[in-house]
Design a protein around this motif. Structure first.
Motif, PDB file in Angstrom:
ATOM      1  N   TYR A 264     -24.132   2.519 -38.753  1.00  0.00           N
ATOM      2  CA  TYR A 264     -22.762   2.181 -38.741  1.00  0.00           C
ATOM      3  C   TYR A 264     -22.563   1.295 -39.977  1.00  0.00           C
ATOM      4  O   TYR A 264     -23.137   0.262 -40.169  1.00  0.00           O
ATOM      5  CB  TYR A 264     -22.133   2.017 -37.633  1.00  0.00           C
ATOM      6  CG  TYR A 264     -22.272   2.804 -36.334  1.00  0.00           C
ATOM      7  CD1 TYR A 264     -21.406   3.914 -36.171  1.00  0.00           C
ATOM      8  CD2 TYR A 264     -23.260   2.604 -35.257  1.00  0.00           C
ATOM      9  CE1 TYR A 264     -21.604   4.724 -35.169  1.00  0.00           C
ATOM     10  CE2 TYR A 264     -23.375   3.332 -34.237  1.00  0.00           C
ATOM     11  CZ  TYR A 264     -22.900   4.399 -34.213  1.00  0.00           C
ATOM     12  OH  TYR A 264     -22.968   5.426 -33.153  1.00  0.00           O
ATOM     13  N   VAL A 265     -21.800   2.081 -40.796  1.00  0.00           N
ATOM     14  CA  VAL A 265     -21.390   1.353 -42.202  1.00  0.00           C
ATOM     15  C   VAL A 265     -19.965   1.211 -42.239  1.00  0.00           C
ATOM     16  O   VAL A 265     -19.488   2.278 -42.064  1.00  0.00           O
ATOM     17  CB  VAL A 265     -22.005   1.702 -43.476  1.00  0.00           C
ATOM     18  CG1 VAL A 265     -21.519   1.027 -44.598  1.00  0.00           C
ATOM     19  CG2 VAL A 265     -23.586   1.651 -43.215  1.00  0.00           C
ATOM     20  N   GLY A 266     -19.346   0.136 -42.345  1.00  0.00           N
ATOM     21  CA  GLY A 266     -17.745   0.030 -42.527  1.00  0.00           C
ATOM     22  C   GLY A 266     -17.354  -1.096 -43.055  1.00  0.00           C
ATOM     23  O   GLY A 266     -17.907  -2.018 -43.720  1.00  0.00           O
ATOM     24  N   TYR A 267     -16.267  -1.441 -43.357  1.00  0.00           N
ATOM     25  CA  TYR A 267     -15.340  -2.550 -43.404  1.00  0.00           C
ATOM     26  C   TYR A 267     -15.076  -3.561 -42.199  1.00  0.00           C
ATOM     27  O   TYR A 267     -15.092  -3.122 -41.047  1.00  0.00           O
ATOM     28  CB  TYR A 267     -14.106  -2.190 -44.261  1.00  0.00           C
ATOM     29  CG  TYR A 267     -14.069  -1.867 -45.602  1.00  0.00           C
ATOM     30  CD1 TYR A 267     -13.787  -2.739 -46.605  1.00  0.00           C
ATOM     31  CD2 TYR A 267     -14.714  -0.780 -46.130  1.00  0.00           C
ATOM     32  CE1 TYR A 267     -14.015  -2.563 -48.031  1.00  0.00           C
ATOM     33  CE2 TYR A 267     -14.644  -0.232 -47.345  1.00  0.00           C
ATOM     34  CZ  TYR A 267     -14.295  -1.329 -48.408  1.00  0.00           C
ATOM     35  OH  TYR A 267     -14.411  -0.937 -49.705  1.00  0.00           O
ATOM     36  N   ASN A 268     -15.017  -4.653 -42.605  1.00  0.00           N
ATOM     37  CA  ASN A 268     -14.634  -5.763 -41.565  1.00  0.00           C
ATOM     38  C   ASN A 268     -13.232  -5.533 -41.070  1.00  0.00           C
ATOM     39  O   ASN A 268     -12.598  -4.976 -41.735  1.00  0.00           O
ATOM     40  CB  ASN A 268     -14.760  -7.048 -41.928  1.00  0.00           C
ATOM     41  CG  ASN A 268     -14.121  -7.547 -43.246  1.00  0.00           C
ATOM     42  OD1 ASN A 268     -13.418  -6.719 -43.779  1.00  0.00           O
ATOM     43  ND2 ASN A 268     -14.276  -8.918 -43.597  1.00  0.00           N
ATOM     44  N   THR A 269     -12.750  -6.162 -39.966  1.00  0.00           N
ATOM     45  CA  THR A 269     -11.458  -5.954 -39.654  1.00  0.00           C
ATOM     46  C   THR A 269     -10.353  -6.256 -40.547  1.00  0.00           C
ATOM     47  O   THR A 269      -9.287  -5.620 -40.747  1.00  0.00           O
ATOM     48  CB  THR A 269     -11.050  -6.873 -38.186  1.00  0.00           C
ATOM     49  OG1 THR A 269     -12.256  -6.278 -37.336  1.00  0.00           O
ATOM     50  CG2 THR A 269      -9.662  -6.468 -37.962  1.00  0.00           C
TER      51      THR A 269
ATOM     52  N   ALA B 296     -17.154  -4.750 -47.010  1.00  0.00           N
ATOM     53  CA  ALA B 296     -17.717  -3.361 -46.702  1.00  0.00           C
ATOM     54  C   ALA B 296     -19.214  -3.829 -46.535  1.00  0.00           C
ATOM     55  O   ALA B 296     -20.062  -4.629 -47.482  1.00  0.00           O
ATOM     56  CB  ALA B 296     -17.729  -2.631 -47.784  1.00  0.00           C
ATOM     57  N   LEU B 297     -19.904  -3.321 -45.639  1.00  0.00           N
ATOM     58  CA  LEU B 297     -21.540  -3.422 -45.528  1.00  0.00           C
ATOM     59  C   LEU B 297     -22.190  -2.410 -46.377  1.00  0.00           C
ATOM     60  O   LEU B 297     -21.558  -1.552 -47.085  1.00  0.00           O
ATOM     61  CB  LEU B 297     -21.954  -2.991 -44.154  1.00  0.00           C
ATOM     62  CG  LEU B 297     -21.395  -3.762 -43.015  1.00  0.00           C
ATOM     63  CD1 LEU B 297     -22.028  -3.141 -41.742  1.00  0.00           C
ATOM     64  CD2 LEU B 297     -21.802  -5.173 -43.051  1.00  0.00           C
ATOM     65  N   SER B 298     -23.315  -2.729 -46.565  1.00  0.00           N
ATOM     66  CA  SER B 298     -24.041  -1.937 -47.568  1.00  0.00           C
ATOM     67  C   SER B 298     -24.721  -0.853 -46.996  1.00  0.00           C
ATOM     68  O   SER B 298     -25.507  -0.803 -45.748  1.00  0.00           O
ATOM     69  CB  SER B 298     -25.339  -2.911 -48.217  1.00  0.00           C
ATOM     70  OG  SER B 298     -26.264  -2.135 -48.784  1.00  0.00           O
ATOM     71  N   ILE B 299     -24.617   0.388 -47.545  1.00  0.00           N
ATOM     72  CA  ILE B 299     -25.179   1.542 -47.106  1.00  0.00           C
ATOM     73  C   ILE B 299     -26.736   1.502 -47.276  1.00  0.00           C
ATOM     74  O   ILE B 299     -27.426   2.020 -46.460  1.00  0.00           O
ATOM     75  CB  ILE B 299     -24.555   2.993 -47.895  1.00  0.00           C
ATOM     76  CG1 ILE B 299     -23.122   2.862 -47.478  1.00  0.00           C
ATOM     77  CG2 ILE B 299     -25.417   4.053 -47.432  1.00  0.00           C
ATOM     78  CD1 ILE B 299     -22.498   3.881 -48.663  1.00  0.00           C
ATOM     79  N   ASN B 300     -27.202   0.873 -48.372  1.00  0.00           N
ATOM     80  CA  ASN B 300     -28.551   0.557 -48.715  1.00  0.00           C
ATOM     81  C   ASN B 300     -29.267  -0.202 -47.439  1.00  0.00           C
ATOM     82  O   ASN B 300     -30.422   0.103 -47.026  1.00  0.00           O
ATOM     83  CB  ASN B 300     -28.785  -0.001 -49.943  1.00  0.00           C
ATOM     84  CG  ASN B 300     -29.113   1.208 -51.063  1.00  0.00           C
ATOM     85  OD1 ASN B 300     -29.460   2.140 -50.871  1.00  0.00           O
ATOM     86  ND2 ASN B 300     -28.956   0.604 -52.264  1.00  0.00           N
ATOM     87  N   ALA B 301     -28.543  -1.209 -46.692  1.00  0.00           N
ATOM     88  CA  ALA B 301     -29.089  -1.773 -46.022  1.00  0.00           C
ATOM     89  C   ALA B 301     -29.303  -0.984 -44.781  1.00  0.00           C
ATOM     90  O   ALA B 301     -30.058  -1.296 -44.007  1.00  0.00           O
ATOM     91  CB  ALA B 301     -28.005  -3.091 -45.473  1.00  0.00           C
ATOM     92  N   ALA B 302     -28.349  -0.136 -44.516  1.00  0.00           N
ATOM     93  CA  ALA B 302     -28.752   0.655 -43.304  1.00  0.00           C
ATOM     94  C   ALA B 302     -29.921   1.524 -43.493  1.00  0.00           C
ATOM     95  O   ALA B 302     -30.821   1.820 -42.512  1.00  0.00           O
ATOM     96  CB  ALA B 302     -27.417   1.443 -42.922  1.00  0.00           C
ATOM     97  N   VAL B 303     -30.171   2.123 -44.720  1.00  0.00           N
ATOM     98  CA  VAL B 303     -31.141   3.055 -45.154  1.00  0.00           C
ATOM     99  C   VAL B 303     -32.614   2.241 -44.909  1.00  0.00           C
ATOM    100  O   VAL B 303     -33.321   2.732 -44.385  1.00  0.00           O
ATOM    101  CB  VAL B 303     -30.960   3.446 -46.515  1.00  0.00           C
ATOM    102  CG1 VAL B 303     -32.329   4.311 -47.018  1.00  0.00           C
ATOM    103  CG2 VAL B 303     -29.779   4.237 -46.718  1.00  0.00           C
TER     104      VAL B 303
END
Length: 458
Positions: free
Chosen positions: A40-45, A50-57
């Protein structure tokens, strides 16, 4: 370290605070629906990080699904593992990935097989990159090297000075599915493209193509491409600062085996370029809508090699919809079948005895037939409309005087002209001895014509 949180949003908040560019949020352990290898990638509250999509990859294993929450992500993404799915929570209108810099090859750079971008109601808006070097192409979605069985579905893919979608020339690409996407944006920067003609790799800001899935003429190493239900609305041409037409193709698909169906080609280009070019083998083109409203008079709606054609060219014409601009002859011209946007290009390509077929639409151009025996058949007065340009460039001399005709039949031609409205648009004051149809040293039979808007001439 691995940290466990009570909710997905808590996990995103924690990762955004501790390691926003390297942290990844994985699905809840033991959850049969959202278990491990779902990210899951998203923004904090607070909506500030925003988190990194690459980190999830990077954290994912083959076969993972990466879900991206609503928002705008200013980052480039590299897909370097096979069998990944990258999808948004709420679709392309809610989730945008914007390419960064002017040297990266792609906003989304695909380096692995069996990648899925988007899906029904789970696509993205992907905004491309304008490479600073004219010798290097970039794209919103760039498929690098060999690739098989990838899918791009339900996205809005926006060109931003370079291509929207690109596969590399010479690479082995097979089984690519491109379905239900919108391809928009502009393949050059600013109001005016640079140059005249095909100098895109040496001169900055010459238009690129919008979509390129190509092994080169003949198909090369590209095979089994599915291109369906897409909307092509982008811009690959315009006038340079000297007022000259410049452009590039909207879509090129050169493949051994391709299905091109259900698409709407409604973009803009100029000069002599194509809405769709297909130069491979066994290419089915059916059920598409080609709209010439924004295409220049000298462009082509379709260019398809004989080698690519499945069935007859006559059937291809019948099995697609042609709006506002289509003219053709019923045979190939030097091994290539064309549907021209304008009438003059069809006349130029025609040989003695041909019928030039002209579909419904408005054609703002001067038409000149010199030394040819042709039938020129429109879709009927009121349906096929030839409009006078502001200034007519061609004239013939009669009784020592120059005459300017919207349709000029000259020098040994024998022409049957049927089924048109010829509209002078009141341009007689700007064009001396202005005429709707002029016949000079030639024979003409005129049927079902409505000639209107002529001044200072008959």
């Amino acid at each position: 370290y691995t940290w466990f949180q009570r909710t997905q949003q808590n996990a995103i908040d924690f990762a955004a605070a501790v390691a926003p560019t390297t942290g990844a949020v994985e699905g809840y352990a033991g959850d049969s629906v959202n278990g491990n290898n779902t990210f899951y990638v998203g923004y904090n509250t607070a909506n500030t990080q925003a988190l990194s999509i690459n980190a999830a990859v990077n954290a994912a294993a083959s076969g993972a699904t990466i879900n991206v929450a609503d928002g705008t992500y200013n980052q480039n993404v590299t897909i370097n593992k096979a069998n990944l799915t990258l999808q948004s929570d709420d679709g392309r209108d809610a989730t945008t990935i914007v390419g960064q810099g002017n040297t990266a090859l792609g906003t989304i750079l695909v380096q692995a097989n069996n990648f899925t971008l988007g899906g029904t109601d789970h696509g993205f808006t992907v905004v491309g990159i304008d490479n600073a070097s004219p010798g290097i192409e970039s794209a919103a979605v760039y498929i690098q090297g060999n690739n098989s069985d990838s899918t791009i579905q339900n996205n809005r893919i926006t060109a931003n000075g370079d291509e929207a979608l690109l596969t590399e020339y010479g690479a082995t690409v097979s089984g690519l599915t491109v379905d239900n996407n919108i391809f928009d944006g502009q393949t050059f920067a600013g109001a005016n493209p640079a140059g005249v003609g095909s100098s895109q790799f040496t001169l900055a800001n010459v238009p690129r193509q919008l979509v390129v899935i190509s092994g080169g003429s003949g198909g090369g190493n590209t095979s089994n491409i599915t291109f369906t239900n897409n909307q092509i609305t982008g811009t690959t041409g315009g006038l340079n600062t000297s007022g000259q037409e410049q452009g590039n193709n909207l879509v090129t698909i050169d493949s051994h085996g391709a299905t091109i169906t259900g698409n709407t080609f409604a973009g803009k280009t100029d000069a002599w370029y194509d809405a769709l070019r297909a130069r491979g083998t066994d290419t089915t083109v059916t059920g598409n809508t080609f709209d010439g409203t924004n295409m220049g008079a000298g462009t082509n709606m379709l260019e398809i090699n004989n080698s690519a054609l499945v069935g007859s060219f006559t059937n291809l014409i019948a099995n697609n919809v042609w709006n506002n601009g289509s003219a053709w002859v019923n045979h190939a011209i030097a091994g290539v079948n064309y549907v021209f946007r304008g009438i003059q290009n069809a006349i130029t390509g025609a040989t003695a005895g041909d019928t030039v077929n002209v579909g419904a639409g408005t054609y703002k151009e001067q038409v000149v037939v010199t030394g040819k025996n042709l039938d020129i058949d429109g879709a009927g007065a009121g349906n096929s409309i030839i409009e006078s340009p502001d200034l007519l460039g061609h004239s013939f001399t009669g009784n020592g005087n120059p005459y300017k005709a919207i349709v000029s039949i000259e020098d040994g031609s024998s022409v049957t002209l049927s089924g048109f409205t010829i509209d002078g648009r009141g341009q007689g004051n700007a064009n001396n001895r202005f005429t709707g149809v002029g016949v000079h040293n030639a024979n003409a039979t005129l049927n079902d014509l409505d000639i209107t808007g002529i001044r200072n001439g008959g």
